[in-house]
Design an enzyme around this catalytic site. Structure first.
Site, PDB file in Angstrom:
ATOM      1  N   TYR A  30       0.752  -1.341   0.110  1.00  0.00           N
ATOM      2  CA  TYR A  30      -0.016   0.231   0.204  1.00  0.00           C
ATOM      3  C   TYR A  30       0.881   1.198   0.012  1.00  0.00           C
ATOM      4  O   TYR A  30       0.185   2.275  -0.187  1.00  0.00           O
ATOM      5  CB  TYR A  30      -0.793  -0.028   1.092  1.00  0.00           C
ATOM      6  CG  TYR A  30      -1.903  -1.211   1.034  1.00  0.00           C
ATOM      7  CD1 TYR A  30      -2.889  -1.462   0.035  1.00  0.00           C
ATOM      8  CD2 TYR A  30      -1.599  -2.181   2.312  1.00  0.00           C
ATOM      9  CE1 TYR A  30      -3.676  -2.503   0.223  1.00  0.00           C
ATOM     10  CE2 TYR A  30      -2.496  -3.276   2.291  1.00  0.00           C
ATOM     11  CZ  TYR A  30      -3.562  -3.599   1.397  1.00  0.00           C
ATOM     12  OH  TYR A  30      -4.279  -4.657   1.342  1.00  0.00           O
TER      13      TYR A  30
ATOM     14  N   HIS B 209      -9.586   0.047  -5.274  1.00  0.00           N
ATOM     15  CA  HIS B 209      -8.479  -0.716  -4.517  1.00  0.00           C
ATOM     16  C   HIS B 209      -7.316  -0.159  -4.906  1.00  0.00           C
ATOM     17  O   HIS B 209      -6.833   0.085  -6.104  1.00  0.00           O
ATOM     18  CB  HIS B 209      -8.383  -1.985  -4.437  1.00  0.00           C
ATOM     19  CG  HIS B 209      -9.878  -2.827  -4.178  1.00  0.00           C
ATOM     20  ND1 HIS B 209     -10.321  -2.784  -2.855  1.00  0.00           N
ATOM     21  CD2 HIS B 209     -10.944  -2.976  -5.043  1.00  0.00           C
ATOM     22  CE1 HIS B 209     -11.867  -3.340  -3.112  1.00  0.00           C
ATOM     23  NE2 HIS B 209     -11.840  -3.555  -4.358  1.00  0.00           N
TER      24      HIS B 209
HETATM   25  C1  DQA Z   1      -7.882  -2.839  -0.480  1.00  0.00           C
HETATM   26  C2  DQA Z   1      -7.701  -4.223  -0.792  1.00  0.00           C
HETATM   27  C3  DQA Z   1      -8.415  -5.340  -0.052  1.00  0.00           C
HETATM   28  O1  DQA Z   1      -8.350  -6.669  -0.111  1.00  0.00           O
HETATM   29  C4  DQA Z   1      -7.644  -5.054   1.395  1.00  0.00           C
HETATM   30  O2  DQA Z   1      -8.436  -5.748   2.612  1.00  0.00           O
HETATM   31  C5  DQA Z   1      -7.623  -3.702   1.991  1.00  0.00           C
HETATM   32  C6  DQA Z   1      -7.171  -2.712   0.905  1.00  0.00           C
HETATM   33  C7  DQA Z   1      -6.778  -2.131  -1.351  1.00  0.00           C
HETATM   34  O3  DQA Z   1      -7.093  -0.884  -1.505  1.00  0.00           O
HETATM   35  O4  DQA Z   1      -5.979  -2.682  -2.224  1.00  0.00           O
HETATM   36  O5  DQA Z   1      -7.670  -3.263   2.935  1.00  0.00           O
HETATM   37  O6  DQA Z   1      -8.923  -2.555  -0.675  1.00  0.00           O
END
Ligand code: DQA
Length: 136
Positions: A22, A95
């Protein structure tokens, strides 16, 4: 345009958790960059780790479009799905990571079907790309 960016569970930990996935920037830093990118528009931000609060934010939104990263709620929250389905405002699911290139459970979204579209895999730019789609 008036955009509302909603982030769900654990997104407040962005920049702290799983940096390889992230990134190293905090959600606050990302939100400032989004605001700077959409200078001509109004950007509001909401984050909660509580499912019902996300539903309330969707129900009470006063925006032209909602950009929604529900985090792990994406994969199982029928409550958030119903909230999205209950409003006329278009919602784009986003995401930061490419959920299809990760664990199997992340490849399933209960939200996509009721969203206008889905953007994933572009890091913080997923939010910007989703909002830009309304300006084309
Ligand atoms: C997310 C992907 C999801 O699977 C995960 O649980 C997240 C972040 C993303 O931004 O890639 O918390 O939404």
């Amino acid at each position: 345009m008036k955009f509302l960016f909603i982030n769900g569970v654990n997104l407040n930990m962005t920049g702290v958790r799983e940096k390889g996935v992230y990134g190293t920037e905090t959600l606050e830093q990302i939100n400032r960059q989004i605001t700077a990118h959409f200078k001509e528009d109004s950007c509001a931000f909401f984050q909660s780790n509580i499912e019902g609060e996300i539903c309330t934010a969707i129900q009470s939104a006063e925006a032209d479009a909602i950009i929604l990263n529900a985090g792990a709620f994406t994969h199982y929250s029928y409550a958030i799905r119903d909230a999205v389905a209950s409003v006329k405002i278009p919602v784009v699911e986003v995401h930061m990571s490419n959920v299809h290139a990760r664990e199997d459970f992340r490849g399933k979204s209960v939200l996509s079907e009721v969203c206008k579209g889905v953007i994933c895999g572009f890091g913080k730019n997923s939010y910007i790309l989703a909002a830009e789609s309304f300006k084309l």
